[in-house]
Enzyme design. Structure first.
Site, PDB file in Angstrom:
ATOM      1  N   PHE A  47      38.387 -20.338 -23.625  1.00  0.00           N
ATOM      2  CA  PHE A  47      38.239 -21.787 -23.719  1.00  0.00           C
ATOM      3  C   PHE A  47      37.403 -22.240 -22.526  1.00  0.00           C
ATOM      4  CE2 PHE A  47      39.624 -26.211 -23.323  1.00  0.00           C
ATOM      5  CZ  PHE A  47      39.459 -26.630 -24.639  1.00  0.00           C
ATOM      6  N   ASP A  82      46.391 -16.833 -20.501  1.00  0.00           N
ATOM      7  CA  ASP A  82      46.440 -18.175 -21.067  1.00  0.00           C
ATOM      8  C   ASP A  82      47.141 -18.070 -22.420  1.00  0.00           C
ATOM      9  OD1 ASP A  82      45.860 -20.526 -22.536  1.00  0.00           O
ATOM     10  OD2 ASP A  82      44.028 -20.878 -21.391  1.00  0.00           O
ATOM     11  N   TYR A 120      51.563 -28.931 -25.953  1.00  0.00           N
ATOM     12  CA  TYR A 120      51.350 -29.910 -27.021  1.00  0.00           C
ATOM     13  C   TYR A 120      50.869 -29.281 -28.317  1.00  0.00           C
ATOM     14  CZ  TYR A 120      46.777 -29.677 -24.663  1.00  0.00           C
ATOM     15  OH  TYR A 120      45.631 -29.252 -24.043  1.00  0.00           O
ATOM     16  N   LYS A 121      50.740 -27.972 -28.361  1.00  0.00           N
ATOM     17  CA  LYS A 121      50.341 -27.302 -29.606  1.00  0.00           C
ATOM     18  C   LYS A 121      51.600 -26.835 -30.330  1.00  0.00           C
ATOM     19  CE  LYS A 121      45.689 -25.872 -28.155  1.00  0.00           C
ATOM     20  NZ  LYS A 121      45.565 -26.539 -26.856  1.00  0.00           N
ATOM     21  N   ARG A 167      38.856 -24.592 -38.746  1.00  0.00           N
ATOM     22  CA  ARG A 167      40.085 -24.002 -38.205  1.00  0.00           C
ATOM     23  C   ARG A 167      41.303 -24.603 -38.915  1.00  0.00           C
ATOM     24  NH1 ARG A 167      41.070 -23.949 -32.028  1.00  0.00           N
ATOM     25  NH2 ARG A 167      41.485 -26.127 -32.514  1.00  0.00           N
TER      26      ARG A 167
END
Length: 413
Positions: free
Chosen positions: A142, A211, A236-237, A385
């Site tokens: 990322f 990560d 938050y995922k 996605r």
């Protein structure tokens, strides 16, 4: 309905009926299916973007109402002690710990993923022996992780070398201080070998920082068993903590006395209220704290984690693989030939909890899917996605997403 589609519908219903996690779906606030324009009912929204922002759990609003009206509104400053605000970063960290395979006392919640990446990398290079002046990063990481790694390198006199994740184990050498690796690639959904890469880094004398943003809450993670040194992740995922929810930092217990944070804030001081001009770090996980905790978002996350109280992560992984297998099967059966190509690995050992499809005009396709009630996202220039959150995604959702995708592609062919 075509014969293939009818057979898939029967299978989806059977799989949903046998789903051990089916009851967990009721713990989330999901689209009711009512047409707010007054035009009657419409199909319930299929939400396949939990790999960007998880759904709201039903326990969050009552908990925040209590926090705001009583703990903040009435108790005010007393809530730091009486309501347990002060210890929330470690308490919530201990709730996340089982989801990442960590014993208590090694996870602290606070700040953003980017800030925690910075803490972990600088602390790691400070631990490294003299002469180890290289930070390895996953080349497909990322972007922020790469930005932070380069900043940490500039500040510490190190260099950054970006490599494909599969090559990190072989390339680590006597100059390597630490490698920063994504457990799951955010574009493709590829799952990397946490255990094997960590072991190889250790054989080379380097530290491993992982990560977990796209893996924690979607598949088993074994930080302690696999000897990981540092790990960071957002909440938050797949942990459903809400937009901007604080991230977490894992520091392996035996490394904690040597953890020299580059951000020594008053909240990580051994005696924070002593207000001493000199810094003395706290023991254990609190050493990873910096400033005043983000109490409202932290306690919203605490409430969101209640959905995990009786959920087994292996069951989540089984359903994740089942959902992504079924979705890929549905896309192959229903989508026009040649219009989409999966870039997510077929092998279970190499797949996270999302399916990424290469598709011409991906942005327009996703906008039309969203208008039809199927919400995913896309990454430029051409990747659709679809994130599958096993706690609330059904097999019938996977089928409908594939059906709507096929219809959109037929219409744009």
């Amino acid at each position: 309905m075509l014969p293939d589609e009818a057979a898939l519908a029967v299978r989806a219903a059977e799989l949903d009926a046998a789903d051990r996690l089916a009851a967990v779906r009721r713990r989330f606030v999901l689209h009711s299916g009512t047409d707010e324009s007054g035009g009657g009912d419409r199909p319930e929204q299929v939400y396949l973007d939990g790999n960007s922002l998880g759904a709201l759990s039903t326990g969050v609003l009552p908990r925040l109402t209590e926090v705001i009206t009583r703990e903040w509104g009435e108790l005010r400053i007393r809530s730091w002690e009486e309501s347990g605000w002060w210890t929330a970063p470690e308490r919530v960290g201990d709730r996340i710990a089982p989801l990442v395979g960590a014993a208590p006392g090694q996870v602290v919640v606070g700040d953003s993923t980017s800030v925690n990446v910075f803490k972990a990398l600088v602390a790691a290079v400070r631990m490294a022996p003299r002469g180890r002046d290289e930070i390895l990063v996953d080349a497909a990481t990322f972007p922020t992780d790469g930005y932070i790694a380069r900043s940490a390198a500039r500040l510490t006199g190190h260099t950054v070398r970006a490599l494909p994740a599969a090559e990190l184990a072989a390339e680590a050498g006597p100059r390597t201080a630490v490698a920063l690796v994504n457990h799951v690639d955010f574009r493709t959904g590829r799952l990397h070998d946490l255990r094997g890469i960590t072991a190889a880094l250790h054989r080379a004398g380097a530290l491993a920082a992982w990560d977990l943003c796209h893996s924690a809450g979607a598949l088993p993670v074994a930080l302690d068993a696999d000897g990981v040194d540092f790990a960071v992740g957002c909440t938050y995922k797949y942990l459903n903590g809400g937009p901007g929810a604080p991230a977490y930092l894992y520091v392996r217990r035996d490394l904690q006395p040597r953890f020299d944070s580059p951000l020594p804030g008053w909240n990580s001081h051994a005696d924070p209220f002593g207000m001493a001009p000199g810094y003395e770090p706290a023991d254990g996980a609190p050493r990873g704290r910096v400033g005043t905790p983000e109490i409202l978002s932290l306690l919203a996350l605490d409430a969101a984690l209640d959905v995990w109280d009786d959920v087994a992560v292996p069951d989540v992984r089984d359903k994740s693989l089942g959902l992504t297998d079924f979705f890929l099967e549905c896309v192959a059966a229903l989508a026009p030939a040649g219009r989409v190509e999966s870039i997510t690995p077929r092998a279970h050992a190499e797949r996270g909890s999302q399916v990424s499809l290469r598709c011409a005009g991906a942005g327009d396709v996703m906008r039309e899917l969203t208008a039809r009630g199927v919400v995913g996202d896309y990454r430029r220039p051409d990747v659709l996605r679809f994130g599958f959150t096993p706690l609330y995604t059904r097999y019938t959702d996977a089928l409908r997403a594939a059906r709507e995708l096929a219809a959109v592609l037929e219409g744009t062919g």
